[in-house]
Design an enzyme around this catalytic site. Sequence first.
Site, PDB file in Angstrom:
ATOM      1  N   ASP A 185      38.542  33.291  39.500  1.00 23.60           N
ATOM      2  CA  ASP A 185      37.948  33.479  38.182  1.00 23.60           C
ATOM      3  C   ASP A 185      38.293  32.221  37.393  1.00 23.60           C
ATOM      4  O   ASP A 185      39.449  31.993  37.031  1.00 23.60           O
ATOM      5  CB  ASP A 185      38.531  34.723  37.504  1.00 23.60           C
ATOM      6  N   HIS A 186      37.281  31.374  37.130  1.00 22.41           N
ATOM      7  CA  HIS A 186      37.581  30.054  36.570  1.00 22.41           C
ATOM      8  C   HIS A 186      38.253  30.138  35.205  1.00 22.41           C
ATOM      9  O   HIS A 186      38.937  29.195  34.795  1.00 22.41           O
ATOM     10  CB  HIS A 186      36.307  29.214  36.482  1.00 22.41           C
ATOM     11  N   HIS A 248      36.616  38.210  33.011  1.00 23.39           N
ATOM     12  CA  HIS A 248      37.212  37.246  32.081  1.00 23.39           C
ATOM     13  C   HIS A 248      38.036  37.913  30.974  1.00 23.39           C
ATOM     14  O   HIS A 248      39.208  37.589  30.764  1.00 23.39           O
ATOM     15  CB  HIS A 248      36.123  36.394  31.424  1.00 23.39           C
TER      16      HIS A 248
END
Length: 505
Positions: A185-186, A248
């Site tokens: 998950d960037h 996120h």
Amino acid sequence: MPHAAPLEPTILVIFGAGGDLTWRKLIPALYNLYLDRLLPERFAIVGVARKHLDDGAFRRRLREGVDLFSRRGPADEVDWDRFSAHVAYLSDDLNDPASGPALSQRLEELERTWGVRANRVFYLAIPPEMVEAAAAHLQRLGVCRDCQRDRLVVEKPFGRDLATAVALDRLLSGMFAESQMYRIDHYLGKETVQNILAFRFANSLFEPIWNRRYIDHVQITVAETVGVEERGGYYDRSGALRDMVQNHLLQILCLIAMEPPISFDADEIRNKKVDLLRAIRPIRAEEVHYSAVRGQYGKGTVNGRAMPGYREEPGIPSGSITETFAAFKLYIDNWRWQGVPFYLRTGKRMPARVSEVSILFRSAPHQPFPAAAVENWQPNRLVIRIQPEEGIVTRIQAKQPGTRLQLGPVDMQFRYQDAFSVAPPEAYETLLLDVIRGDATLFMRADQVECAWKIVAPVLDAWESVPPGDFPNYPAGSWGPEAAELLIAHEGHSWLQHTLQEDRK
């Protein structure tokens, strides 16, 4: 200062090498790591896709991406030539059972040349529906069996709902060990997101007040000015809840609210995150309308430019009921946070691009100042800016200059660009280097993914069973539907104006 041990030889295989993710993010990140001398001395990048290309054409395509998207700007000719000498391309079809020998041969050739069994990283930069084929491909070739040296990187989304997430985990766990899997998950690679842990647990000034006794509520906002861009087909099957909230926003919530870890061991950090997710109060089906709001943008204006509604965007069906905005109210049932509401919101076509966490503190127990002195009084707040300008803002009350006693809010600010002489690395630089090092701290474990899906599942089910009757319900360039204001107003709160906007005044 002791030097870090040199990294072992590594081969990074990117499936989906012709795609946008490789072009915009992965290769620019790897190029910057190379310039910073953070890659292993012996490394190779092998791009795999169906299109027939030679190495030269592939490298030229990647060079265009680096020139456009690298944080350093266009590549230096000499540096690029040295870096690209480590890059090769293979045409392969994951759905063809007869394919694959060329990849096995390339891995063996590289390791024979180096005289050592290298670490192998297989990055699945491919659509979710292709993950099963890629996993079966690797298992058939037998190239990803070493639990210590071989790693599999899987991009989100991790399923479309709880059932598909569990099914995907069973599929992958039947082929690979959990220790080999890096669910990326960037957002977790962003410098300020990582700094939340340092801020909380390295400063005794804040840890004693990080609880229900001092904190009134918490707001997490991730807003985008853009619409769906070129992702219309994907986004309309996903929506804001799947695309942003389930991963996120809940990941940021974990870092803000988790209990202090015993150490920074990867599993210890991830254990604390799972504990936090399990403590979030379940949203019952009959309470969804009190705890969650959805929206879809219509025509409007963003930064002075007229924007189409979501249903007029390329690739979006004219009657789409996909949400582009989602807001949640969550409670954490544990000793630290009992009774403290956490408000989460995310949306497209918002007035500003901003991601930040605002912690609102309770009022002082006694107010000795005359009413005229506190006309501009505001509660203390702590704002952690994630993007676009990374930093931390602490808002306090101070006497304003003059002969009268007049209090007003002032900000104490920490900005990365002011405090440090170097630009922070891009998120993918941090995460790719962690994969190469074998550090899974910033990556999600299977149980963490499952817990996150359980939190949003009741809302997802309710929204799918009762189609919205008011879409579009907010104009582009606004902060979302009116129902989002009502969601937070029930407890006497309101969404905060983001600090970047306030700075411009």
